[in-house]
Write an enzyme that holds these catalytic residues in place. Structure first.
Site, PDB file in Angstrom:
ATOM      1  N   SER A 191       6.119  -2.228   1.839  1.00 50.49           N
ATOM      2  CA  SER A 191       6.392  -2.039   0.375  1.00 50.49           C
ATOM      3  C   SER A 191       8.077  -2.149   0.153  1.00 50.49           C
ATOM      4  O   SER A 191       7.968  -2.222  -1.187  1.00 50.49           O
ATOM      5  CB  SER A 191       6.189  -0.355   0.360  1.00 50.49           C
ATOM      6  OG  SER A 191       4.918  -0.059   0.782  1.00 50.49           O
ATOM      7  N   LEU A 236       0.388   0.172  -2.031  1.00 50.05           N
ATOM      8  CA  LEU A 236      -0.314  -0.300  -0.933  1.00 50.05           C
ATOM      9  C   LEU A 236      -0.174  -1.858  -1.277  1.00 50.05           C
ATOM     10  O   LEU A 236      -0.214  -2.612  -2.087  1.00 50.05           O
ATOM     11  CB  LEU A 236      -1.779  -0.089  -1.166  1.00 50.05           C
ATOM     12  CG  LEU A 236      -1.856   1.564  -1.233  1.00 50.05           C
ATOM     13  CD1 LEU A 236      -3.373   2.066  -1.550  1.00 50.05           C
ATOM     14  CD2 LEU A 236      -1.404   2.145   0.015  1.00 50.05           C
ATOM     15  N   HIS A 237      -0.316  -2.460   0.331  1.00 56.99           N
ATOM     16  CA  HIS A 237      -0.454  -4.181   0.305  1.00 56.99           C
ATOM     17  C   HIS A 237      -1.362  -4.244   1.317  1.00 56.99           C
ATOM     18  O   HIS A 237      -2.139  -3.172   1.900  1.00 56.99           O
ATOM     19  CB  HIS A 237       0.899  -4.663   0.609  1.00 56.99           C
ATOM     20  CG  HIS A 237       1.540  -3.856   2.002  1.00 56.99           C
ATOM     21  ND1 HIS A 237       1.130  -4.034   3.170  1.00 56.99           N
ATOM     22  CD2 HIS A 237       2.765  -3.118   1.922  1.00 56.99           C
ATOM     23  CE1 HIS A 237       1.823  -3.312   3.939  1.00 56.99           C
ATOM     24  NE2 HIS A 237       2.779  -2.572   3.205  1.00 56.99           N
ATOM     25  N   HIS A 256      -1.554  -2.153   4.646  1.00 54.61           N
ATOM     26  CA  HIS A 256      -2.388  -0.898   4.383  1.00 54.61           C
ATOM     27  C   HIS A 256      -4.001  -1.084   4.426  1.00 54.61           C
ATOM     28  O   HIS A 256      -4.455  -0.394   5.148  1.00 54.61           O
ATOM     29  CB  HIS A 256      -2.075  -0.130   3.029  1.00 54.61           C
ATOM     30  CG  HIS A 256      -0.531   0.224   3.051  1.00 54.61           C
ATOM     31  ND1 HIS A 256       0.349  -0.388   1.945  1.00 54.61           N
ATOM     32  CD2 HIS A 256       0.226   1.478   3.591  1.00 54.61           C
ATOM     33  CE1 HIS A 256       1.505   0.217   2.267  1.00 54.61           C
ATOM     34  NE2 HIS A 256       1.496   1.344   3.114  1.00 54.61           N
ATOM     35  N   GLN A 264       1.152  -0.834  13.402  1.00 58.03           N
ATOM     36  CA  GLN A 264       2.299  -1.072  14.369  1.00 58.03           C
ATOM     37  C   GLN A 264       3.491  -1.217  13.868  1.00 58.03           C
ATOM     38  O   GLN A 264       4.587  -1.399  14.526  1.00 58.03           O
ATOM     39  CB  GLN A 264       1.459  -2.327  15.357  1.00 58.03           C
ATOM     40  CG  GLN A 264       2.522  -2.750  16.554  1.00 58.03           C
ATOM     41  CD  GLN A 264       2.692  -1.549  17.131  1.00 58.03           C
ATOM     42  OE1 GLN A 264       1.925  -0.785  17.713  1.00 58.03           O
ATOM     43  NE2 GLN A 264       4.008  -1.622  17.918  1.00 58.03           N
ATOM     44  N   VAL A 273       0.605  -6.971   9.779  1.00 56.27           N
ATOM     45  CA  VAL A 273      -0.003  -8.125   8.836  1.00 56.27           C
ATOM     46  C   VAL A 273       1.340  -8.774   8.429  1.00 56.27           C
ATOM     47  O   VAL A 273       2.330  -8.193   7.755  1.00 56.27           O
ATOM     48  CB  VAL A 273      -0.730  -7.368   7.863  1.00 56.27           C
ATOM     49  CG1 VAL A 273      -1.083  -8.908   6.986  1.00 56.27           C
ATOM     50  CG2 VAL A 273      -2.009  -6.733   8.274  1.00 56.27           C
TER      51      VAL A 273
END
Ligand code: PAF
Length: 296
Positions: free
Chosen positions: A185, A33-34, A37, A147, A175
């Site tokens: 990722s 996750l970043h 997410h 998106q 983002v």
């Protein structure tokens, strides 16, 4: 935060939520996750219960792809989700989702073998199948996607419509790092030099968007600019760049309807994707037609 590992346990929990008449959001992920997410959790919070699934879905990886080396920092992911106030993590094993003898797959036809599907045969069949399964297991009122995977969201919207699924798909903007690189990722596979070169995706989208803002509407001209800029970066190799309809991914010769400029680029051996909307301008006051602008 609850961690549920089996379909049977999830169904028991879900039945209890039904009895309490609670609303549910699902954020499907493959972990690692970043901030991209985590941005999906925002709209998901409107539900009474927020579920995140972590499942590295073997069905969406080709035989030559990075399934084995796909990052799986599980402890870190779980602490991030706990800190974000997630209620439940659905963490099934591969055999829980695809038990011995599994044979049923979903294909959204005419949209799955173009763009990313051309170089990743079977990828969207795997995505559609696992998302459909997750929707059946979790039965969310809302499911949230990013998106950045624009083709995925367009295909999943089609699947939800075609199969009359009772779920609203919410799509959150991309983002980006400060230099424009979309969070992914897979960015962690990049060397220092490749990381610098990877901004070429955003820069080429921006070049096309600026030309479009100045009034250029011919896809061939916009795409030529994208190709030339990517070719100028020695560590980058274009997989595809295309301008397509946001409705059905049909290639557009002219940007006359709401369009998506999508691209995939190998930076070293890492394949990265990015995209931008080229929305139809809002109608002038007094005019009768036109469609709403998309915002990124
Ligand atoms: O976008 C992803 O991370 C995956 O394709 C998804 C939607 C979780 C399905 O495995």
């Amino acid at each position: 935060m609850q961690i549920v590992k089996t379909v049977a346990d999830f169904k028991t929990l879900r039945a209890e939520w039904d009895r309490q008449r609670l609303t549910i959001s699902l954020v499907p992920t493959m972990g690692a996750l970043h901030a991209g997410h985590l941005s999906l959790l925002g709209p998901a919070r409107k539900a009474d219960r927020l579920v995140v699934s972590i499942f590295v879905n073997p069905a969406q990886f080709g035989p030559q792809e990075d399934l084995q080396r796909y990052p799986r920092p599980l402890e870190r992911d779980l602490s991030l989700l706990e800190a974000q106030g997630v209620d439940t993590v659905f963490l099934p094993s591969a055999t829980e989702i695809y038990p011995e003898g599994y044979r049923t797959f979903v294909t959204v036809e005419g949209m799955s073998s173009e763009l990313c599907g051309a170089s990743r045969p079977g990828h969207f069949r795997g995505v559609a199948t696992v998302v459909l399964k997750l929707i059946h297991i979790v039965r969310p009122h809302w499911a949230v996607f990013g998106q950045k995977d624009a083709q995925q969201t367009i295909i999943l919207r089609r699947m939800v419509r075609d199969l009359n699924l009772d779920v609203d798909l919410l799509v959150q903007p991309i983002v980006r790092e400060v230099d424009g690189l979309a969070l992914s990722s897979r960015n962690q596979y990049l060397s220092g030099e490749e990381r610098k070169a990877a901004t070429i995706l955003f820069r080429s989208l921006e070049l096309a968007r600026q030309a479009w803002l100045r009034g250029e509407r011919e896809s061939a001209v916009l795409l030529r600019g994208v190709r030339e800029l990517i070719d100028s970066e020695s560590l980058a190799r274009l997989d595809y760049a295309a301008i397509v309809s946001v409705e059905d991914l049909r290639p557009l010769a002219e940007v006359s309807a709401d369009a998506l400029l999508a691209l995939a680029v190998f930076v070293g051996s890492t394949r990265l994707i990015d995209n931008v909307f080229l929305p139809q301008p809002l109608p002038r006051a007094g005019s009768e037609s036109g469609s709403p602008c998309h915002e990124e």
